[in-house]
Design a protein around this motif. Structure first.
Motif, PDB file in Angstrom:
ATOM      1  N   VAL A 148      10.188   8.610  -5.998  1.00  8.41           N
ATOM      2  CA  VAL A 148      10.068   9.207  -4.672  1.00  8.41           C
ATOM      3  C   VAL A 148      10.445   8.204  -3.593  1.00  8.41           C
ATOM      4  O   VAL A 148      11.196   8.514  -2.666  1.00  8.41           O
ATOM      5  CB  VAL A 148       8.625   9.729  -4.456  1.00  8.41           C
ATOM      6  N   ARG A 149       9.939   6.961  -3.711  1.00 10.50           N
ATOM      7  CA  ARG A 149      10.256   5.924  -2.716  1.00 10.50           C
ATOM      8  C   ARG A 149      10.689   4.651  -3.447  1.00 10.50           C
ATOM      9  O   ARG A 149       9.853   3.764  -3.700  1.00 10.50           O
ATOM     10  CB  ARG A 149       9.033   5.644  -1.826  1.00 10.50           C
ATOM     11  N   PRO A 150      11.941   4.533  -3.830  1.00 11.04           N
ATOM     12  CA  PRO A 150      12.388   3.311  -4.507  1.00 11.04           C
ATOM     13  C   PRO A 150      12.325   2.123  -3.570  1.00 11.04           C
ATOM     14  O   PRO A 150      12.401   2.256  -2.348  1.00 11.04           O
ATOM     15  CB  PRO A 150      13.828   3.651  -4.920  1.00 11.04           C
ATOM     16  N   GLY A 151      12.185   0.930  -4.154  1.00 11.72           N
ATOM     17  CA  GLY A 151      12.139  -0.286  -3.357  1.00 11.72           C
ATOM     18  C   GLY A 151      11.390  -1.382  -4.072  1.00 11.72           C
ATOM     19  O   GLY A 151      11.050  -1.290  -5.253  1.00 11.72           O
ATOM     20  N   THR A 152      11.123  -2.479  -3.315  1.00 10.55           N
ATOM     21  CA  THR A 152      10.397  -3.639  -3.837  1.00 10.55           C
ATOM     22  C   THR A 152       8.952  -3.555  -3.374  1.00 10.55           C
ATOM     23  O   THR A 152       8.679  -3.337  -2.188  1.00 10.55           O
ATOM     24  CB  THR A 152      11.040  -4.936  -3.344  1.00 10.55           C
TER      25      THR A 152
ATOM     26  N   MET B 128       0.854  -1.184   0.000  1.00  9.88           N
ATOM     27  CA  MET B 128       0.000   0.000   0.000  1.00  9.88           C
ATOM     28  C   MET B 128       0.885   1.227   0.000  1.00  9.88           C
ATOM     29  O   MET B 128       1.990   1.238   0.556  1.00  9.88           O
ATOM     30  CB  MET B 128      -0.913   0.026   1.233  1.00  9.88           C
ATOM     31  N   ARG B 129       0.375   2.261  -0.636  1.00  8.53           N
ATOM     32  CA  ARG B 129       1.107   3.525  -0.633  1.00  8.53           C
ATOM     33  C   ARG B 129       1.046   4.117   0.759  1.00  8.53           C
ATOM     34  O   ARG B 129      -0.003   4.119   1.407  1.00  8.53           O
ATOM     35  CB  ARG B 129       0.481   4.479  -1.652  1.00  8.53           C
ATOM     36  N   ILE B 130       2.169   4.688   1.216  1.00 11.24           N
ATOM     37  CA  ILE B 130       2.270   5.142   2.597  1.00 11.24           C
ATOM     38  C   ILE B 130       1.292   6.267   2.879  1.00 11.24           C
ATOM     39  O   ILE B 130       0.552   6.252   3.860  1.00 11.24           O
ATOM     40  CB  ILE B 130       3.712   5.597   2.898  1.00 11.24           C
ATOM     41  N   ASP B 131       1.235   7.261   2.005  1.00  8.66           N
ATOM     42  CA  ASP B 131       0.368   8.408   2.294  1.00  8.66           C
ATOM     43  C   ASP B 131      -1.094   8.126   2.037  1.00  8.66           C
ATOM     44  O   ASP B 131      -1.942   8.961   2.290  1.00  8.66           O
ATOM     45  CB  ASP B 131       0.799   9.643   1.485  1.00  8.66           C
ATOM     46  N   SER B 132      -1.442   6.917   1.516  1.00 10.49           N
ATOM     47  CA  SER B 132      -2.861   6.587   1.331  1.00 10.49           C
ATOM     48  C   SER B 132      -3.539   6.295   2.652  1.00 10.49           C
ATOM     49  O   SER B 132      -4.756   6.246   2.738  1.00 10.49           O
ATOM     50  CB  SER B 132      -3.005   5.369   0.411  1.00 10.49           C
ATOM     51  N   LEU B 133      -2.754   6.088   3.735  1.00  9.16           N
ATOM     52  CA  LEU B 133      -3.331   5.860   5.046  1.00  9.16           C
ATOM     53  C   LEU B 133      -3.652   7.159   5.763  1.00  9.16           C
ATOM     54  O   LEU B 133      -4.209   7.156   6.837  1.00  9.16           O
ATOM     55  CB  LEU B 133      -2.362   5.030   5.909  1.00  9.16           C
ATOM     56  N   SER B 134      -3.274   8.276   5.174  1.00  6.58           N
ATOM     57  CA  SER B 134      -3.540   9.568   5.781  1.00  6.58           C
ATOM     58  C   SER B 134      -5.021   9.888   5.686  1.00  6.58           C
ATOM     59  O   SER B 134      -5.678   9.523   4.715  1.00  6.58           O
ATOM     60  CB  SER B 134      -2.719  10.643   5.079  1.00  6.58           C
TER      61      SER B 134
ATOM     62  N   ALA C   1       5.010   3.825  -5.495  1.00  8.23           N
ATOM     63  CA  ALA C   1       6.318   4.395  -5.175  1.00  8.23           C
ATOM     64  C   ALA C   1       6.293   5.920  -5.161  1.00  8.23           C
ATOM     65  O   ALA C   1       7.332   6.543  -4.990  1.00  8.23           O
ATOM     66  CB  ALA C   1       7.357   3.909  -6.178  1.00  8.23           C
ATOM     67  N   GLY C   2       5.132   6.548  -5.333  1.00 12.55           N
ATOM     68  CA  GLY C   2       5.027   7.999  -5.300  1.00 12.55           C
ATOM     69  C   GLY C   2       5.323   8.683  -6.606  1.00 12.55           C
ATOM     70  O   GLY C   2       5.340   9.908  -6.684  1.00 12.55           O
ATOM     71  N   GLY C   3       5.591   7.903  -7.658  1.00 16.93           N
ATOM     72  CA  GLY C   3       5.867   8.480  -8.971  1.00 16.93           C
ATOM     73  C   GLY C   3       7.298   8.953  -9.094  1.00 16.93           C
ATOM     74  O   GLY C   3       8.098   8.880  -8.149  1.00 16.93           O
ATOM     75  N   PRO C   4       7.671   9.442 -10.252  1.00 16.31           N
ATOM     76  CA  PRO C   4       9.015   9.987 -10.442  1.00 16.31           C
ATOM     77  C   PRO C   4       9.268  11.171  -9.523  1.00 16.31           C
ATOM     78  O   PRO C   4       8.351  11.928  -9.182  1.00 16.31           O
ATOM     79  CB  PRO C   4       9.032  10.414 -11.914  1.00 16.31           C
TER      80      PRO C   4
ATOM     81  N   GLU D  73      -0.147  12.640  -6.854  1.00 17.27           N
ATOM     82  CA  GLU D  73      -0.484  13.230  -5.563  1.00 17.27           C
ATOM     83  C   GLU D  73      -1.908  12.933  -5.150  1.00 17.27           C
ATOM     84  O   GLU D  73      -2.280  13.145  -4.009  1.00 17.27           O
ATOM     85  CB  GLU D  73      -0.285  14.751  -5.623  1.00 17.27           C
ATOM     86  N   ASN D  74      -2.717  12.445  -6.069  1.00 19.05           N
ATOM     87  CA  ASN D  74      -4.125  12.161  -5.787  1.00 19.05           C
ATOM     88  C   ASN D  74      -4.238  10.797  -5.141  1.00 19.05           C
ATOM     89  O   ASN D  74      -3.957   9.769  -5.757  1.00 19.05           O
ATOM     90  CB  ASN D  74      -4.938  12.209  -7.088  1.00 19.05           C
ATOM     91  N   ALA D  75      -4.650  10.777  -3.859  1.00 22.71           N
ATOM     92  CA  ALA D  75      -4.735   9.509  -3.131  1.00 22.71           C
ATOM     93  C   ALA D  75      -5.882   8.633  -3.622  1.00 22.71           C
ATOM     94  O   ALA D  75      -5.943   7.447  -3.285  1.00 22.71           O
ATOM     95  CB  ALA D  75      -4.913   9.789  -1.635  1.00 22.71           C
ATOM     96  N   LYS D  76      -6.804   9.174  -4.408  1.00 18.59           N
ATOM     97  CA  LYS D  76      -7.925   8.376  -4.915  1.00 18.59           C
ATOM     98  C   LYS D  76      -7.615   7.735  -6.274  1.00 18.59           C
ATOM     99  O   LYS D  76      -8.416   6.989  -6.795  1.00 18.59           O
ATOM    100  CB  LYS D  76      -9.173   9.270  -5.055  1.00 18.59           C
ATOM    101  N   LEU D  77      -6.437   8.071  -6.831  1.00 18.82           N
ATOM    102  CA  LEU D  77      -6.092   7.568  -8.152  1.00 18.82           C
ATOM    103  C   LEU D  77      -4.978   6.542  -7.977  1.00 18.82           C
ATOM    104  O   LEU D  77      -3.805   6.865  -8.002  1.00 18.82           O
ATOM    105  CB  LEU D  77      -5.625   8.721  -9.038  1.00 18.82           C
TER     106      LEU D  77
END
Length: 802
Positions: A254-258, A117-123, A274-277, A144-148
């Motif tokens: 923004v947030r590289p990783g697996t 899950m995207r981290i900021d989607s829990l906000s 990953a938050g996009g480029p 930046e749109n948490a609904k998309l």
């Protein structure tokens, strides 16, 4: 073998006990099944089916596991299909409660439970709002749109090129001459197990290839002619529960990783997690999908944002790597464009391409040129790009383009205002170049146009303004030459009403709606009275005056300042006479600023009322009979006083205010001064004799005590505990019930206290607070200082004498 998820671990642990559990479920009330092997399911009642399913759910086994165990015990696919059909029919016809309905989770497609899950989607905020005014990188707001979230749609048909892998679940429905249903899960080694058949390896195959391989193996296992034309038996293979895969995002994200995503997930789905480029350093136009150390697709987000092109938004596979490269060229485009932003430019793209990214020019953009601020080796320089150069101009790194706004000027505007039929703005063009042509285009002059003069406000070459005036009447008659117009000219034609005061007439006095109204030519006195709603009831129609201003100038100063005209108008609004000039009364017409006065009849007066209450024979409201009626007269009209009346406490109020008045001698002597003339709204209250005296203010015990005839002022003070320390005794006074007051009087050493009567209030004022008074401690300190100074002075004097 290493077990990854909890469900697989649970199934692995209970596998040795599946036969025992199944035997428990199919025995007891279901022993009829063993007695009727030819049609076991048909012998079960609906209640037996419900109980069977509830016990199967309580066992902790899934529907697929129960079916596989049943087949290993000799139950056919027809039996299992019939049982499933029975349960489906029962749910439809009887609408079982939710907790009794068979679970369809194994039949419907669902996402794995271990997805990232995207981290900021829990906000709690669904949108991350950037309140800064910094210019944004184009495309950054997409992530930046948490609904998309770009999550895959599970309600679509299984893609035919979907690659099957471990943990996928495949559903097989056989219909026609033979029936059957299988729910197969791909094992970690990539195979599915059909009962009574060898494992079928399907990992790495597309769903279409896996379908062909499974159907081919089922034909070998007893389903002759399955899927072949004319056989009467068909099979449908579909993907139910899908697996999860892991993808790696590296580079300028923004947030590289697996990240763990659905096997139906796409590149945009992974980028969103990953938050996009990274807007500061990452490229939005060179996003590579690496599979097996080879770039299989390059995604340009501008194609998706601007054209909705998803050709490069491919579905990912396990262990795919998404790499976001560094951007090469960023340029800023601001000003009058539809989407001001920072844009990424690829080699070979021109400024025209960048303008298309920004949506083109805004409506009020200055299109003739664009201002460029470009970095050089040492400083910056300004470049002006013409409209013809936009298509071929090549942007460079760090360029800042600004599109200006058109000027708030008009190249061919002329204006006309005032007494014209259609005032407004017009274009200076052939056929509309002079004053007469402009007036004609504006549909001519109004009837109130002032013909002696018109003015043109003209803008000079130095932007100063000048006034050009001419005789409009002569111009319209052709007596003078027509006036040519220039750009920005503003022609004003005055109205005759603009050159005079605003005309009005006024009516006052005994009319229903006195008012000041706009003057209308040929208005008579009767017309104005009708406009004012007619006469009031008390009006005197035979005495109407009109005051008129004197307009004629004279050599000397006149003794009279106004003209007065008098009329007699009946209630039918017919003028009968005009004083001194009766033959012209009907022709008299009002002029501007006339004031019409309608007098009131001498003897007409509205009823005036007084109120009398208390100890009188007939209390109530009475009308004032004549102008000489007094308080004593109204008491007589009220039937006189009752025996309990206490005239010393009578209260007379006018306009709500208590008037101090001693009326005790009023009855015996009506000529006393206290017998006041009555006015409208007066109120008289004659109470009973009060037997209480109230003591207030600076006494130890403010209270009310009974009246005693032999008590004096000091006696009542004693009853209240005496004076307090801060009582102002010399200012004590008595407030009598009739509103009068009596104060303490002093002469030399003699003090005269006021008399106390029944119903009185004794008031002892307090001394004012002295904020400058010294406290006892301060006084002691000052005395000590004085004593010390005195002792010191004495000692000095003694020493000097020695």
């Amino acid at each position: 073998m290493f077990i990854k998820d909890k469900l697989s671990h649970f199934i692995h642990r209970i596998r040795p006990y599946q036969v025992v559990i199944l035997f428990f479920l199919l025995t007891g009330p279901y022993s009829v099944i063993a007695q009727q092997p030819r049609s076991r399911v048909d012998q079960l009642s609906d209640e037996d089916v419900q109980n069977f399913y509830k016990k199967a759910q309580a066992s902790g086994l899934s529907e697929v596991q129960i079916e596989q165990a049943a087949m290993s015990q000799g139950y056919t696919l027809d039996d299992i299909a019939k049982m499933r059909k029975r349960m489906t029919q029962m749910r439809t016809s009887t609408s079982l409660p939710q907790n009794q309905q068979p679970s369809e989770s194994s039949r419907g497609r669902s996402l794995p439970s271990n997805l990232s899950m995207r981290i900021d989607s829990l906000s709690p905020d669904t949108m991350r709002r950037d309140t800064s005014r910094k210019l944004k990188v184009f495309g950054a707001s997409l992530f930046e749109n948490a609904k998309l979230s770009f999550e895959p749609n599970l309600r679509i048909a299984t893609p035919r090129n979907y690659v099957v892998g471990p943990d996928d679940e495949i559903s097989i429905d056989i219909s026609g001459a033979s029936t059957g249903a299988f729910q197969l899960k791909v094992s970690p080694d990539g195979a599915v197990k059909v009962p009574d058949l060898a494992p079928i390896f399907v990992s790495g195959l597309t769903i279409e290839q896996a379908e062909q391989r499974i159907i081919s193996r089922l034909r070998q296992g007893g389903y002759q002619g399955l899927g072949k034309p004319g056989s009467g038996t068909s099979a449908n293979v579909s993907l139910t529960n899908i697996r999860s895969i892991q993808v790696i995002l590296v580079g300028e994200v923004v947030r590289p990783g697996t990240y763990t995503i659905s096997s139906l997930g796409s590149v945009l789905n992974a980028l969103y997690l990953a938050g996009g480029p990274n807007p500061e350093t990452g490229s939005f136009r060179k996003i590579n999908v690496v599979r097996g150390n080879r770039v299989v697709r390059t995604l340009d987000l501008y194609d998706f944002i601007l054209k909705a092109d998803q050709r490069d938004n491919i579905r990912l596979q396990d262990q795919d790597v998404i790499r976001v490269a560094d951007y090469e060229t960023h340029v800023e485009l601001t000003g009058q464009v539809r989407r001001p932003a920072i844009f990424e430019v690829l080699p070979g793209e021109t400024l025209k391409t960048v303008m298309s990214f920004a949506g083109g020019f805004a409506d009020d953009a200055y299109r003739a040129s664009i201002t460029l601020r470009r970095n050089t080796a040492r400083e910056r320089r300004i470049v002006t790009i013409t409209e013809d150069q936009i298509a071929s101009f090549v942007p460079q790194r760090g360029d800042k383009y600004e599109v200006g706004k058109i000027l708030e000027r008009y190249e061919n505007r002329i204006q006309i205002a005032g007494a014209i039929m259609r005032p407004g703005d017009y274009s200076l063009e052939p056929g509309l170049e002079t004053v007469r042509q402009l007036i004609s285009r504006a549909e001519g002059l109004r009837k109130d146009a002032f013909m002696n003069r018109a003015t043109i406000i003209r803008e000079r070459s130095d932007l100063d303004r000048e006034n050009v005036s001419f005789d409009l009447g002569k111009l319209m008659r052709g007596e003078i030459a027509d006036v040519p117009l220039m750009r920005q000219d503003s022609l004003t034609i005055l109205s005759i009403q603009d050159l005079r005061e605003k005309y009005y007439v006024t009516i006052e006095g005994a009319v229903n709606k006195p008012d000041t109204v706009e003057f209308i030519t040929n208005m008579s006195v009767a017309d104005l009275i009708a406009y004012a709603g007619g006469f009031q009831e008390g009006a005197k129609p035979n005495l109407i005056e009109v005051a008129r201003r004197i307009r004629q100038d004279s050599a000397g100063v006149r003794t009279t300042t106004q003209e007065i005209h008098r009329f007699s108008v009946d209630r039918n609004l017919q003028i009968t006479t005009v004083e001194g000039n009766s033959d012209k009364s009907a022709e008299f017409r009002l002029q501007p600023f006339d004031i019409v006065y309608v007098r009131t009849s001498i003897n007409y007066e509205a009823q005036r009322q007084v109120n009398i209450y208390g100890e009188v024979m007939q209390p109530g409201t009475y009308v004032i009979f004549n102008r000489q009626e007094r308080i004593g007269d109204i008491i007589k009209r009220a039937g006189g006083l009752k025996p309990e009346a206490y005239m010393a406490g009578a209260q007379f109020r006018r306009q709500g205010q208590l008037i101090g008045n001693d009326l005790r001698n009023l009855i015996a002597d009506p000529g006393v001064e206290e017998n006041l003339l009555l006015q409208d709204g007066d109120t008289l209250l004659i109470p009973r004799r009060s037997e209480v005296v109230t003591i207030q203010g600076g006494v130890l015990n403010p209270s009310s005590i009974s009246y005693k005839a032999d008590y004096k002022f000091d006696d009542y003070i004693s009853e209240a505990g005496g004076f307090t320390d801060n009582a102002r005794i010399s200012k004590a006074y008595v407030n009598y019930p009739n509103g009068r007051k009596a104060r303490t009087r002093r002469f030399l050493f003699f003090t005269s206290r006021p008399r106390v009567e029944p119903g009185s209030t004794v008031v002892i004022p307090f001394k004012p607070i002295d904020s400058n008074r010294l406290s006892p401690i301060e006084r002691v300190g000052i005395l000590s200082l004085i004593g010390t100074l005195a002792a010191t002075a004495t000692s000095v004097i003694i020493n000097l004498r020695k």
